[in-house]
Structure formats: C-alpha cells, structure tokens
Design a protein around this motif. Sequence first.
Motif, mmCIF file in Angstrom:
data_model
loop_
_atom_site.group_PDB
_atom_site.id
_atom_site.type_symbol
_atom_site.label_atom_id
_atom_site.label_comp_id
_atom_site.label_asym_id
_atom_site.label_seq_id
_atom_site.Cartn_x
_atom_site.Cartn_y
_atom_site.Cartn_z
ATOM 1 N N ASP A 199 7.601 8.261 10.190
ATOM 2 C CA ASP A 199 6.378 7.690 9.864
ATOM 3 C C ASP A 199 6.346 6.148 10.066
ATOM 4 N N THR B 271 8.513 6.862 -9.268
ATOM 5 C CA THR B 271 8.756 7.082 -7.724
ATOM 6 C C THR B 271 9.426 8.771 -7.515
ATOM 7 N N SER C 269 0.763 -2.050 -0.830
ATOM 8 C CA SER C 269 1.980 -1.514 -1.424
ATOM 9 C C SER C 269 2.255 -2.102 -2.808
ATOM 10 N N LYS D 58 -1.014 2.045 1.076
ATOM 11 C CA LYS D 58 0.313 2.430 1.261
ATOM 12 C C LYS D 58 0.907 2.657 0.008
ATOM 13 N N GLY D 59 1.509 4.034 -0.099
ATOM 14 C CA GLY D 59 1.999 4.528 -1.363
ATOM 15 C C GLY D 59 3.296 5.161 -1.131
ATOM 16 N N SER D 60 3.920 4.446 -0.368
ATOM 17 C CA SER D 60 5.412 4.804 0.162
ATOM 18 C C SER D 60 6.345 3.875 -0.186
ATOM 19 N N THR E 78 11.835 5.555 4.682
ATOM 20 C CA THR E 78 10.971 5.914 3.436
ATOM 21 C C THR E 78 11.646 7.075 2.435
ATOM 22 N N ARG F 262 7.391 8.524 -2.535
ATOM 23 C CA ARG F 262 6.234 8.028 -2.708
ATOM 24 C C ARG F 262 6.230 7.473 -4.136
ATOM 25 N N SER G 155 -1.173 9.381 -6.518
ATOM 26 C CA SER G 155 -0.672 8.828 -5.457
ATOM 27 C C SER G 155 -1.786 8.164 -4.467
ATOM 28 N N GLN H 1 -1.124 6.933 -1.552
ATOM 29 C CA GLN H 1 -0.985 6.923 -0.187
ATOM 30 C C GLN H 1 -1.993 7.391 0.772
ATOM 31 N N ALA H 2 -2.574 6.707 1.613
ATOM 32 C CA ALA H 2 -3.790 6.780 2.546
ATOM 33 C C ALA H 2 -5.086 6.623 1.925
#
Length: 457
Positions: free
Chosen positions: A92, A277, A311, A336-338, A354, A357, A365, A367-368
């Motif tokens: 990633d 997380t 983030s 950005k959720g990681s 990474t 998440r 979440s 993420q994206a």
Amino acid sequence: MLRLPTPRVFHLFPCRIITSILLGVVFFAVPALAVTDAQNKEKIRQEELTRTYKQLEVFSNVLSMLQENYVEEVDTADVLNGAIKGLLFNLDPHSSYLSPEEFKDLQEETSGQFTGIGIEVTVQHDELTVVSPIHGTPAESAGLKAGDLIVSIDGENTENIGAYKAIEKLRGPEGSKVNLAVIRAGWASPRNFKITRANIPLVSVEGESLSPGLVYARITNFQSNTGADLRHLLADLSQKAPIQGLILDLRNNPGGLLDQAVEVVDTFLNQGRIVYTRGRRADQNTIYNAHNNSSHAEYPLVVLINEGSASASEIVAGAIQAHKRGIIAGKKSFGKGSVQMVIPLPNGAGLRLTTARYYTPDDRSIQAMGIIPDVEVVQRKSDEENTMKRKARKEIDLANHLPGEAEKRNIREKEQNTQELKALQKRLANDNQLHAAYNILKSLNLYTRQRSKKEKL
C-alpha cells in the motif's frame, strides 16, 4: 511509535446457541472437526512455506547472477535495499522501507523541524499526489494545493517513484531550489513550480481570540507535543476571557502521531470512545477512551476540515462528529484510515508498516471515504465580489445620525476595539470557510446561553 501521516490503530465473537437436543452431537463432532481443521491449516501453511522457499531460491540465484555477470560491479547492499523497497512497494502507499537517512528525516519531522519545501505527499493510483502543503511553508507560498499531481521532480518522471523516494528528492539543503511539474484538475497541461527549500519549523499549534470569548486554534500537524501545546494555548487564551466557543482549524493538516490525535480529542471529551484500531493480530487491536479530566468539554466547538485534512486530523474530526461534541464544517477530508507502525532496524534504517485500520466511535472506517462535514462550505477563489457590494443604507449609516441610548453606551468600547474588529473582518472576508465557522460558533454560543437561562428559570 505509531504514526499516521505527510501527509500529518475488536474481537468478533460468534454467537453460540446450542440446544439440549444438539448437545450430544456437538460434543462428539467437535473434536473430529477440530483435528481435521488443524490438519488442513497445517497443510496450507506447509504449502505456503514451500512456495516461499522456492521464491527465495530464485531471488538468491538472480542476485548471484547479477554479482557475477552484470556489466559493472554490483553494490550488493544497494541491490538488497532496492529489493526490500520493492517487497513493500506492492502492499500500500504508506508501507515502505526507510533508509537510515529517511528514518532520521521522519524522526526530525515528528520532533519539530526539517529542511525542504514543506509538503506532504502520498501515492494514489501510481501518481504522486499532494496531501497538503504545510501552513506557512514555501510549498504553500508557491501555490501548491491538496490533490495536485506532481508528474516530475527536477525533470525526473515520478511514475512509480514511491512516496519516500519523492520526499528524499523534495528535501535538500536550505536555499537550494527544486523544480516541479504539476497537474491540477481543470488544467490542460502541467505547470512548472520553482520552489526554494527552507528550514521548516513545524509549529504544531497556534491560535488567537477572534472576539471576546470566541477563540481560534489551528493545528498544522500532529507532533510529539501537540496535545500539550493545545492545552497550553487554551489556558493562555482563557486568561484574557473565559472561552465561550472555539474554532479548531484542521484544514490542510496531513496527520502525524496517533497518540497526539487521541490527546487532542481527549481535551474536549470527558467520556466515551475516541478511536479504535483493528488489525490481523490481537495486539494490533486497541481502544482509546476519553478521560474524565477535561475543562473544555462544554463550550461550543466548530471543527474546520478540507481535502487536505488527513489521517490524525480525520480521527479528531470523526470522534468530535460521532459524539456530537461539535459541528464539522468545510469540505470532505482526504480519507486515510490506516495506521502505520514505525519499527527501527539494526542498521539504523526503519520499517514503516501498515498494521491496522482505524474506526471512529460510531464504527465507521473512513479509508478512501473521508469525513463528510455536517456543514459543507466551499472555499471561494476570490471574495472580491463580496467586498464590491454596496452596503444597505440604514439609519446608523447616515452621517450625523442621532445616536440611540445603547449606541452611546457602546461608543467607547467600539473605539477601543475598532482595530481588532477591522482585522477580524478583513480576515473573515478573505476566508469564507472560517467566516462560516465563526457564524456557526456564534449561533451555538447564543443557543447555549439561551438554554442555560431557561434551565435556571
């Protein structure tokens, strides 16, 4: 050290419903099934190990061929470092091998300063993308914006360059220059930016009083002392007048350290989950909760975000939104959720991996996806039309008008605050997102005071 750039981490238990009719069957069937399952897992593991050893054998043969037959003598250390980077490149955009120099740069960045143009980048769809320019840096002054695509650095194409290789090329001695070719949505062709590198002091938190009781705080990124710096700032501002409302500006904040995002949220909450997380391993599953020790958990709060908020910024905005502690205003965030863990290696290098998440308190979440603001405010390119409009003429606008009693009482206060008011009006006129946040904050403050009066009655 856990870091979320920059660009600036539960167990699921299946229900067991066993009736008395099925109990005997389950009792005798489970051991056999368990053995079969364990055997299958072991078989799969052995097959995977066999494939891995075969690939390592191929790698060893290729390295040997390079050392013996390549046209020039091969630096084995460089080749192996390149192989390690390639190993992580396909995972990633945020997992990478950090050379000793890159690892040192990362440590400097989170500690407070570095030398470069002041920009956070990532790789999206194999394109080097600007997460956000850091406030007050050469990159921001040059006009770079979140979402810009950097297609070349000093004439070298950035396709498949990787984020950390790009950062290495963007940084350099103070006073040196770097040439970027940039594509932006709406541009027919790339445009060139020539930017002079500078020492970038990462002042994490800054703020001021906008008007009596209503204050403004900006977090530019999340460093090792961001939480403490924010609390100190709020304490200083409250000395001038009790805080009755706050605008927390996270626009173009690329992220940073996870624990500092948690500290910032903890400043405004006295209970509840902040973030959790979830990774592959049990020790990567962590819950962060608020502590009942905040003196800033009551007054109205407006959080400003935009496309460059990423983030750690999204952790803060997501938690405030989930708890309905404040209003989120602006534009949808980066997404950005990681969570990355930075692991020091024996040779002074580092592994940025990474590992999980993260999820907001209401189990989202982002993420994206990003954080969608409660109140969307599009930043205008220019406010000239606003300033060109004529004011509606009222009695108070007429020269030599007869002053009212309330006006007489306020004349002296107005004279004292004229300069501050003009500065605020100019600032709000040039930043319509901040203007909207200020109006929201005033409305929340008025509502809070009216509700307090009714409760007392």
